[in-house]
Design a protein around this motif. Structure first.
Motif, mmCIF file in Angstrom:
data_model
loop_
_atom_site.group_PDB
_atom_site.id
_atom_site.type_symbol
_atom_site.label_atom_id
_atom_site.label_comp_id
_atom_site.label_asym_id
_atom_site.label_seq_id
_atom_site.Cartn_x
_atom_site.Cartn_y
_atom_site.Cartn_z
ATOM 1 N N VAL A 173 44.422 141.602 2.401
ATOM 2 C CA VAL A 173 45.202 140.636 2.690
ATOM 3 C C VAL A 173 43.571 139.463 2.429
ATOM 4 O O VAL A 173 44.198 138.407 1.853
ATOM 5 C CB VAL A 173 44.010 140.975 4.077
ATOM 6 C CG1 VAL A 173 44.401 139.416 5.231
ATOM 7 C CG2 VAL A 173 45.550 141.983 4.850
ATOM 8 N N SER A 174 42.734 139.883 1.888
ATOM 9 C CA SER A 174 41.374 139.306 1.389
ATOM 10 C C SER A 174 42.303 138.079 -0.459
ATOM 11 O O SER A 174 41.775 137.405 -0.554
ATOM 12 C CB SER A 174 40.190 139.688 0.810
ATOM 13 O OG SER A 174 40.480 140.779 0.837
ATOM 14 N N ASN A 175 42.870 139.127 -0.474
ATOM 15 C CA ASN A 175 43.441 138.815 -2.104
ATOM 16 C C ASN A 175 44.519 138.350 -2.010
ATOM 17 O O ASN A 175 45.259 137.896 -3.521
ATOM 18 C CB ASN A 175 42.326 138.932 -3.351
ATOM 19 C CG ASN A 175 43.002 140.671 -2.810
ATOM 20 O OD1 ASN A 175 44.579 141.258 -2.136
ATOM 21 N ND2 ASN A 175 43.037 142.034 -4.204
ATOM 22 N N TYR A 192 50.971 134.565 6.614
ATOM 23 C CA TYR A 192 51.509 136.109 5.791
ATOM 24 C C TYR A 192 50.687 137.298 5.675
ATOM 25 O O TYR A 192 50.739 138.628 5.552
ATOM 26 C CB TYR A 192 51.969 135.368 4.377
ATOM 27 C CG TYR A 192 52.764 136.254 3.690
ATOM 28 C CD1 TYR A 192 52.983 137.389 3.548
ATOM 29 C CD2 TYR A 192 53.294 134.919 2.430
ATOM 30 C CE1 TYR A 192 53.948 138.168 2.784
ATOM 31 C CE2 TYR A 192 54.572 135.482 1.888
ATOM 32 C CZ TYR A 192 54.243 136.769 1.686
ATOM 33 O OH TYR A 192 55.213 137.146 1.165
ATOM 34 N N GLU A 193 49.563 136.731 6.363
ATOM 35 C CA GLU A 193 48.207 137.277 6.365
ATOM 36 C C GLU A 193 48.476 138.220 7.412
ATOM 37 O O GLU A 193 48.126 139.516 7.013
ATOM 38 C CB GLU A 193 47.170 136.894 6.096
ATOM 39 C CG GLU A 193 46.968 136.252 4.400
ATOM 40 C CD GLU A 193 45.604 134.959 4.540
ATOM 41 O OE1 GLU A 193 44.983 134.831 3.451
ATOM 42 O OE2 GLU A 193 45.301 134.929 5.887
ATOM 43 N N GLU A 194 48.412 137.484 8.578
ATOM 44 C CA GLU A 194 48.137 138.354 9.876
ATOM 45 C C GLU A 194 49.756 138.950 9.998
ATOM 46 O O GLU A 194 49.521 139.912 10.537
ATOM 47 C CB GLU A 194 48.714 137.389 10.784
ATOM 48 C CG GLU A 194 49.915 137.768 12.748
ATOM 49 C CD GLU A 194 47.768 138.740 13.002
ATOM 50 O OE1 GLU A 194 48.062 139.872 13.558
ATOM 51 O OE2 GLU A 194 46.572 138.218 12.092
ATOM 52 N N LEU A 201 48.490 146.371 6.216
ATOM 53 C CA LEU A 201 47.205 146.506 4.606
ATOM 54 C C LEU A 201 45.942 145.943 4.737
ATOM 55 O O LEU A 201 45.222 145.379 5.743
ATOM 56 C CB LEU A 201 47.820 144.940 4.244
ATOM 57 C CG LEU A 201 47.850 144.574 2.332
ATOM 58 C CD1 LEU A 201 47.548 145.258 1.138
ATOM 59 C CD2 LEU A 201 47.696 143.255 2.236
ATOM 60 N N PRO A 202 45.098 146.371 3.955
ATOM 61 C CA PRO A 202 43.642 146.558 4.501
ATOM 62 C C PRO A 202 43.344 144.336 3.737
ATOM 63 O O PRO A 202 43.473 144.149 3.225
ATOM 64 C CB PRO A 202 42.723 147.929 2.768
ATOM 65 C CG PRO A 202 44.697 148.314 2.335
ATOM 66 C CD PRO A 202 45.280 147.854 3.096
ATOM 67 N N GLU A 203 41.828 145.281 5.176
ATOM 68 C CA GLU A 203 41.524 143.523 4.575
ATOM 69 C C GLU A 203 40.579 143.212 3.188
ATOM 70 O O GLU A 203 40.149 142.777 3.080
ATOM 71 C CB GLU A 203 39.851 143.049 5.396
ATOM 72 C CG GLU A 203 40.762 142.825 6.364
ATOM 73 C CD GLU A 203 41.178 141.880 7.189
ATOM 74 O OE1 GLU A 203 41.190 141.006 6.848
ATOM 75 O OE2 GLU A 203 42.342 142.324 7.829
#
Length: 203
Positions: A173-175, A192-194, A201-203
């Motif tokens: 999620v972070s990238n 989208y991240e949410e 999907l891992p953080e």
């Protein structure tokens, strides 16, 4: 054909795309495909969304029967956050060229537009249609996973994330923003991240 993520281009590549697009516009000022493709490149790689959109509008004014121009225009409207207009443009592209080998990107663009309009069932349906043509497409797996997750179908979302992580083990999620198109609105990237967070999907 694989397209490099928008954020992955080096400054040298961005400068070269800008130069080549400008040259294509000079040489093909009356060629709808040259204008549309140059506009798409300026929007996607150079992240000059306004200039890219203007070139595509010029292309469509020159020749409104070029499916490729409507497809390019749909993606730029997505990145600008103009999702209803994006859907109309993808619809025109599909109507003009229903058997187009580039049909999957047209359907993918439609899926993205519906996702950002909170029409998650429609988004998932369009993503599923596009995945039939290209089952290992990471952008399609991403939008399918996010759409199914936001629609509450976590099993389907999680299966898509498992496949996505087989194809791209480093994705988090972070990238995520490193592999997305040049979306202008931060809230769209957050949504989208949410969706992918809910899909597992891992953080």
């Amino acid at each position: 054909m694989s397209i490099k993520p928008a954020a992955a281009h080096t400054p040298e590549e961005v400068a070269e795309v800008s130069r080549l697009a400008q040259r294509a516009v000079e040489l093909g000022r009356d060629d709808a495909i040259a204008l549309a493709d140059s506009g798409w490149a300026l929007a996607y790689v150079v992240r000059d969304l306004d200039r890219g959109a203007a070139l595509i509008d010029r292309a469509l004014a020159l020749n409104s029967n070029v499916a490729e121009a409507w497809d390019c225009g749909g993606w730029v409207k997505n990145w600008l956050g103009e999702y209803e207009l994006a859907i109309e443009r993808f619809k025109r592209a599909i109507r003009l060229s229903p058997l187009d080998p580039w049909g999957a990107p047209m359907r993918a663009g439609t899926a993205h537009a519906h996702f950002f309009l909170s029409r998650y069932d429609q988004a998932a349906s369009w993503a599923a249609m596009a995945l039939q043509d290209n089952p290992n497409s990471q952008p399609l797996l991403r939008i399918g996973a996010a759409s199914n997750a936001m629609a509450g179908r976590l099993d389907q979302a999680q299966k898509a994330v498992v496949r996505l992580r087989q194809l791209n083990p480093t994705l988090r999620v972070s990238n995520l923003k490193n592999v997305l198109g040049p979306y202008r609105r931060a809230e769209d990237i957050s949504r989208y991240e949410e969706g992918l967070r809910r899909a597992g999907l891992p953080e």
